[in-house]
Design an enzyme around this catalytic site. Structure first.
Site, PDB file in Angstrom:
ATOM      1  N   ARG A 214      25.020  25.060  -7.093  1.00  0.00           N
ATOM      2  CA  ARG A 214      24.479  23.768  -7.574  1.00  0.00           C
ATOM      3  C   ARG A 214      23.283  23.869  -8.513  1.00  0.00           C
ATOM      4  O   ARG A 214      22.660  22.848  -8.795  1.00  0.00           O
ATOM      5  CB  ARG A 214      24.092  22.874  -6.382  1.00  0.00           C
ATOM      6  CG  ARG A 214      25.210  22.613  -5.385  1.00  0.00           C
ATOM      7  CD  ARG A 214      26.377  21.878  -5.979  1.00  0.00           C
ATOM      8  NE  ARG A 214      27.323  21.427  -4.960  1.00  0.00           N
ATOM      9  CZ  ARG A 214      28.651  21.452  -5.114  1.00  0.00           C
ATOM     10  NH1 ARG A 214      29.191  21.887  -6.237  1.00  0.00           N
ATOM     11  NH2 ARG A 214      29.431  21.017  -4.147  1.00  0.00           N
TER      12      ARG A 214
ATOM     13  N   ASP B 250      34.372  28.790  -0.627  1.00  0.00           N
ATOM     14  CA  ASP B 250      34.275  27.493  -1.308  1.00  0.00           C
ATOM     15  C   ASP B 250      33.090  26.694  -0.768  1.00  0.00           C
ATOM     16  O   ASP B 250      33.160  25.467  -0.634  1.00  0.00           O
ATOM     17  CB  ASP B 250      35.589  26.695  -1.198  1.00  0.00           C
ATOM     18  CG  ASP B 250      35.653  25.555  -2.212  1.00  0.00           C
ATOM     19  OD1 ASP B 250      34.787  25.479  -3.108  1.00  0.00           O
ATOM     20  OD2 ASP B 250      36.574  24.728  -2.097  1.00  0.00           O
TER      21      ASP B 250
END
Ligand code: NCD
Ligand code: ZN
Ligand code: ZN
Ligand code: ZN
Length: 391
Positions: free
Chosen positions: A22, A265
């Protein structure tokens, strides 16, 4: 410093081919530092940071910065994944060569969260990648086969009217890309395989001599669409949780080597984006700190995988797939070690606020995990001991 590893199982440090850190853009949910800490706690010594950041990692300035930031934190090797296209939904190929040649040495490209749905873009990307010797990772989520915004299917989903994301959305792309890879003489890697049909297609393609590899997530090994019965947004993920028969096929394929490796993931999201109605929740769940215990639960305890096999799917195969020469193998005497030490007898309870990740969107809160990662070493340096991160 001496680590007492008595009774521990020593494995090569884990390599995650699929992590969302992120940064840049959503540092409120994860940063390269907090994601690296979560990785160290999970036994990882290398992670591949996905490209769906803001801005998208579609140029060498961004991929080089991600790599440098990871080195500065120093807890885990952060390998940037580049975007295949300019922007995640673009049709123009990104300058993959520039990213591969930068200090970040990008080895894998992806249009994560979007998938390269245009077949001609995928064809050209595979041809370009073959010349560069890099890998295209395909999310295999054909958006034109999905209905509305809700991305789940299965009996529970059907009962609740959440019928958005059929198996064909994944399998049609897997089949297409296997054939495109064959014609381009390319290698393609399938992200987060989630259906029994994908397993069959990967097995078929490999039997034809096609260079295809595939990963499975811990949550697709453990969880099924029954979890959707509560409408809890924490269970929303792409691809969706499927049926028990799919999870069973994925476990068997991981045991057999048809599926090469486990990838987390790891997808951190802010609580306000997850603790809401299912249809409004963002897809994705945390994965780094719980991956090994879930593998123990789903594969080791039922006798599908021994510890040698755990080393293969968590470390050796992923390191081979992307070509990391210093990871995923036993250490020679005198060589700095990348190691994860496991106590297979120490269970622990998942408390979301105790995780090192900046986000808490784990679907496993309150669950008991069957094994502990007691220490992680990156090139001989202790990065985590007893759950305490050594910055
Ligand atoms: C990922 C994310 O949050 O970035 N979400 C997810 O549900 N897996 C994107 C992706 O990997 O498709
Ligand atoms: Zn994806
Ligand atoms: Zn797309
Ligand atoms: Zn992802």
């Amino acid at each position: 410093e001496v680590v007492d590893a008595g009774g521990a199982i020593a494995l090569p440090g884990f390599v995650d081919l699929h992590t969302h850190l992120r940064e840049p853009g959503r540092e409120d949910t994860e940063t390269i530092a907090t994601g690296s800490a979560a990785a160290a706690r999970g036994g990882y010594t290398a992670v591949f940071a996905m490209a769906n950041t803001d801005p998208v990692a579609d140029n060498a300035t961004i991929t080089d910065n991600v790599y440098r930031a990871g080195q500065e934190v120093g807890l885990v090797d952060v390998h940037p994944v580049g975007a295949v296209t300019v922007g995640l939904e673009g049709r123009q190929l990104a300058e993959m060569g520039m990213m591969a040649a930068g200090v970040g040495r990008v080895k894998m490209f992806s249009d994560d969260g979007k998938c390269v749905d245009d077949p001609l873009v995928m064809r050209r990307a595979l041809e370009y990648a073959t010349g560069l010797g890099v890998l295209i990772a395909q999310h295999a989520e054909e958006p034109r086969l999905t209905v509305g915004a809700v991305a789940h299917e299965g009996p529970t989903a059907a009962r609740l009217g959440l019928t958005g994301w059929p198996r064909a959305a994944e399998e049609s792309i897997v089949a297409r890309d296997a054939l495109l890879a064959r014609d381009a003489g390319a290698r393609v890697h399938i992200c987060h395989a989630s259906t029994a049909g994908t397993v069959e297609l990967v097995n078929w393609a490999r039997a034809q001599g096609i260079s295809i590899t595939a990963e499975v997530t811990p949550h697709h090994l453990l969880l099924t669409d029954e979890r959707l019965g509560t409408y809890d947004g924490l269970n929303r993920v792409n691809p969706p949780l499927r049926e028990a028969s799919d999870a069973e096929a994925l476990r068997a394929a991981l045991a057999d080597g048809v599926i090469d490796c486990v990838a987390t993931d790891h997808a951190p999201h802010a609580m306000q984006d997850k603790c809401c109605e299912f249809a409004a929740a963002r897809p994705g769940m945390l994965g780094l700190e719980t991956a090994l215990p879930i593998l123990v639960d789903t594969m080791v305890e039922p006798g599908l995988l021994d510890w040698r096999g755990v080393a293969r799917v968590m470390s050796e195969r992923p390191a081979e797939i992307v070509g990391l020469p210093d990871q995923g193998r036993p250490i020679a005497v005198g060589e700095p070690a990348n190691l994860a030490l496991i106590d297979p007898t120490a269970s622990w309870e998942v408390v979301p606020t105790d995780l090192a990740s900046k986000s808490q969107n784990t679907p496993y809160g309150g669950m008991t995990m069957p094994a502990t990662i007691t220490a992680t070493l990156l090139r001989g340096r202790i990065t985590q001991l007893g759950g305490e991160v050594r910055w």
